[in-house]
Write a protein that holds these residues in place. Structure first.
Motif, PDB file in Angstrom:
ATOM      1  N   SER A  47       0.850  -1.186   0.000  1.00 12.03           N
ATOM      2  CA  SER A  47       0.000   0.000   0.000  1.00 12.03           C
ATOM      3  C   SER A  47       0.884   1.233   0.000  1.00 12.03           C
ATOM      4  CB  SER A  47      -0.909   0.006   1.241  1.00 12.03           C
ATOM      5  OG  SER A  47      -1.587   1.237   1.370  1.00 12.03           O
TER       6      SER A  47
ATOM      7  N   ASP B 218      -0.264   3.920   1.346  1.00  9.96           N
ATOM      8  CA  ASP B 218      -0.588   4.567   2.615  1.00  9.96           C
ATOM      9  C   ASP B 218       0.521   4.176   3.588  1.00  9.96           C
ATOM     10  OD1 ASP B 218      -1.503   5.306   5.144  1.00  9.96           O
ATOM     11  OD2 ASP B 218      -3.587   4.894   4.659  1.00  9.96           O
TER      12      ASP B 218
ATOM     13  N   ASN C 265       1.108   4.515   6.662  1.00  6.86           N
ATOM     14  CA  ASN C 265       0.759   4.124   8.030  1.00  6.86           C
ATOM     15  C   ASN C 265       0.101   2.752   8.093  1.00  6.86           C
ATOM     16  OD1 ASN C 265      -0.459   7.494   8.475  1.00  6.86           O
ATOM     17  ND2 ASN C 265       1.599   6.754   8.802  1.00  6.86           N
ATOM     18  N   GLN C 266      -0.081   2.121   6.944  1.00  9.43           N
ATOM     19  CA  GLN C 266      -0.941   0.934   6.917  1.00  9.43           C
ATOM     20  C   GLN C 266      -0.241  -0.355   7.307  1.00  9.43           C
ATOM     21  OE1 GLN C 266      -2.990   0.212   3.191  1.00  9.43           O
ATOM     22  NE2 GLN C 266      -4.590  -0.944   4.206  1.00  9.43           N
ATOM     23  N   ARG C 267       0.985  -0.552   6.877  1.00  2.00           N
ATOM     24  CA  ARG C 267       1.639  -1.829   7.100  1.00  2.00           C
ATOM     25  C   ARG C 267       3.028  -1.656   7.709  1.00  2.00           C
ATOM     26  NH1 ARG C 267      -2.609  -3.304   7.185  1.00  2.00           N
ATOM     27  NH2 ARG C 267      -3.804  -4.522   5.680  1.00  2.00           N
TER      28      ARG C 267
ATOM     29  N   GLU D 107      -9.405   3.512  11.507  1.00  3.11           N
ATOM     30  CA  GLU D 107      -8.873   3.027  10.240  1.00  3.11           C
ATOM     31  C   GLU D 107      -8.002   1.789  10.487  1.00  3.11           C
ATOM     32  OE1 GLU D 107      -7.362   5.733   7.254  1.00  3.11           O
ATOM     33  OE2 GLU D 107      -8.021   7.448   8.464  1.00  3.11           O
ATOM     34  N   GLU D 108      -7.967   0.908   9.504  1.00  2.00           N
ATOM     35  CA  GLU D 108      -7.183  -0.326   9.634  1.00  2.00           C
ATOM     36  C   GLU D 108      -5.717  -0.028   9.323  1.00  2.00           C
ATOM     37  OE1 GLU D 108      -6.783  -4.769   7.640  1.00  2.00           O
ATOM     38  OE2 GLU D 108      -8.575  -3.573   7.242  1.00  2.00           O
ATOM     39  N   LEU D 109      -4.978   0.333  10.367  1.00  2.18           N
ATOM     40  CA  LEU D 109      -3.610   0.781  10.208  1.00  2.18           C
ATOM     41  C   LEU D 109      -2.702   0.078  11.204  1.00  2.18           C
ATOM     42  CD1 LEU D 109      -4.388   4.619  10.086  1.00  2.18           C
ATOM     43  CD2 LEU D 109      -3.913   3.166   8.106  1.00  2.18           C
TER      44      LEU D 109
ATOM     45  N   PRO E 250      -9.492   7.206   2.563  1.00  2.00           N
ATOM     46  CA  PRO E 250      -8.575   6.097   2.847  1.00  2.00           C
ATOM     47  C   PRO E 250      -8.192   5.263   1.631  1.00  2.00           C
ATOM     48  CG  PRO E 250     -10.314   6.193   4.498  1.00  2.00           C
ATOM     49  CD  PRO E 250     -10.692   7.157   3.423  1.00  2.00           C
TER      50      PRO E 250
ATOM     51  N   LYS F  61      -4.120   4.690  -0.480  1.00  2.00           N
ATOM     52  CA  LYS F  61      -3.404   3.458  -0.758  1.00  2.00           C
ATOM     53  C   LYS F  61      -2.762   3.446  -2.139  1.00  2.00           C
ATOM     54  CE  LYS F  61      -6.658   0.804   2.092  1.00  2.00           C
ATOM     55  NZ  LYS F  61      -7.697  -0.254   2.077  1.00  2.00           N
TER      56      LYS F  61
END
Length: 499
Positions: free
Chosen positions: A36, A38, A40-42, A117-119, A172, A176
């Motif tokens: 991603s 984004d 902050n996501q993974r 959020e899924e982060l 969001p 990504k």
């Protein structure tokens, strides 16, 4: 407790390095695409080199993992670790020209997590109860419980500052696919799982890297990465085999480096099933000849380890040993009714190509286990499948895994590896939980490190994991390039010089 500070006149904006000439384009053969854009996501380690070209972190790391100013010029953790005062630079802009302020800092490390959020960033900042804005450049982070390593988290994977205005504008899902940060490069071309083209920002707040453009070719196969380097298709290729690196080092037409990094290769253990028996767990560890693994797959360059950290890091016990001892392994198995003629049987999962030698290392461990009375059925999975299987409770009793900790702090080694509330733990017991939970909120540094020393020793003596090797990053590159490696495995554009 003051963790770090720097006066404005002496601020290090590019740790450890100055560069020489410029190049219009620098091409790099990389292993995997970022899952991603984004940032902050993974928390996955492999995309961090790419993300850090587009985004900046509040706190940076020197090549030997010392904290140094990034977007923050100063940070001061309270003695009880319940708050931290931070000061931002006042001269930073996002690539759209908008100015970075504490509103963006608050949005990244509090509002995004707080709104559900899924982060993955929530792992490190889930304890943030508020960020009080004092001015466009000053803020106070407030925590719901002591957070002693928040400064380390601000320098770790996924801890990149995003623009509040941009994130709220695009939403969001677009975050990504369409990145916009304060980093030295902007994304100008993207073909998923194929090619990434990044163009340098000449208005970047820090020192400009030498490459005006960086082209990242996504090439999962190490043989193909080597071929791209040797043919001149790319200037730099990462994660080559040790055999190929040794050849490049001796050939003269290309260069190569092996870089020990803050990443460990280990065998995960579950606390149930066949490994509910401590004898079996310990026998599986005693049976592994780690020196042989290092010689066979890393030319002897990989440091063998007996604890969930690497030499030189806080909580490392220099005098602690766990011996390779086939006789002891057989004795332990015999006490539980097993042996070469009556082996204990288990499934063993490994990746193939996730890091140099992973599948071959796993096969060698299978052979070593078989000699003492452990029959392992080897299966190949991907890294994403590992997480899915672990989350569903279906991960095999043992798996070969790699763990990266770009800070070196023990909480991000054993702490996160064995915290049952996180998606990484495989060995879950009440005893482990009772030991680890107090350490996660201990504000006194010396007490915390001492606690992790004891915890590390407990994990090994209970057979909760089988540490194998400190991982090595391999990099091949053409003549005319020099690369300064970072101990966290990142390839930093500002650490590449062109002659």
């Amino acid at each position: 407790m003051k963790l770090a500070a720097a006066a404005g006149g002496t601020l290090l904006v590019s740790p450890n390095f100055a560069f020489a000439g410029e190049v219009d384009n620098l091409s790099i053969a990389w292993t995997t695409d970022t899952a991603s854009w984004d940032p902050n996501q993974r928390l996955s380690p492999d995309p961090q080199t790419i993300l850090k070209m587009v985004f900046d972190q509040p706190i940076d790391m020197t090549s030997d993992l010392k904290l140094t100013p990034g977007l923050l010029t100063e940070w001061t953790l309270a003695d009880d670790a319940m708050s931290m005062h931070v000061t931002l630079r006042d001269d930073v802009t996002f690539s759209d020209g908008s100015k970075l302020t504490t509103e963006d800092f608050r949005y990244t490390f509090f509002e995004r997590v707080n709104q559900g959020e899924e982060l993955d960033i929530a792992v490190g900042f889930g304890t943030v109860s508020d960020i009080e804005i004092l001015s466009p450049t000053e803020a106070v982070m407030q925590f719901s419980k002591p957070s002693p390593i928040v400064a380390q988290w601000l320098s770790f994977s996924a801890s990149y500052v995003v623009s509040k205005a941009y994130a709220e504008k695009v939403g969001p899902e677009k975050m990504k696919t369409s990145p916009m940060g304060t980093g030295p490069y902007v994304l100008t071309e993207y073909q998923r799982d194929s090619r990434i083209v990044l163009t340098r920002r000449d208005d970047y707040w820090g020192d400009l890297p030498s490459a005006k453009q960086i082209t990242i070719e996504i090439i999962p196969d190490p043989t193909a990465r080597l071929a791209a380097l040797e043919s001149g298709t790319v200037d730099i290729a990462t994660e080559l085999s040790i055999r190929d690196v040794k050849r490049l080092e001796q050939g003269g037409t290309l260069n190569a480096v092996t870089n020990p990094i803050a990443r460990i290769i280990y065998v995960t253990i579950r606390a149930d099933g066949v490994f509910a028996d401590r004898n079996v767990r310990l026998a599986a560890h005693h049976a592994v000849d780690k020196d042989l693994l290092s010689k066979a797959f890393f030319g002897g360059d990989a440091v063998t380890i007996n604890q969930p950290t690497i030499p030189g890091m806080p909580s490392f016990l220099p005098d602690f040993h766990f011996d390779y001892d086939v006789a002891k392994a057989q004795e332990l198995l015999a006490a539980s009714g097993f042996g070469p003629d009556n082996p204990v049987t288990l499934d063993f999962a490994t990746t193939n190509g996730q890091f140099p030698g992973d599948y071959d290392i796993a096969r060698a461990v299978v052979t070593m286990w078989e000699k003492v009375g452990i029959k392992a059925n080897l299966t190949v999975i991907t890294e994403s499948q590992w997480y899915e299987l672990n989350a569903s409770g279906k991960l095999p009793p043992a798996s070969l895994f790699v763990w990266e900790n770009g800070t070196g702090d023990p909480e991000l080694f054993a702490g996160n590896m064995f915290d049952a509330d996180l998606p990484f733990a495989t060995y879950r017991t009440d005893e482990v939980t009772a030991m680890i939970k107090p350490l996660l909120k201990e504000p006194d540094y010396d007490t915390r490190i001492k606690g992790y020393e004891e915890f590390n020793q407990y994990l090994i003596e209970e057979g909760a994991m089988i540490p194998l090797l400190q991982a090595i990053q391999t990099i091949g590159y053409r003549n005319g390039i020099e690369i300064k490696p970072w101990a966290n495995g990142l390839i930093r554009p500002e650490a590449i010089t062109i002659s």
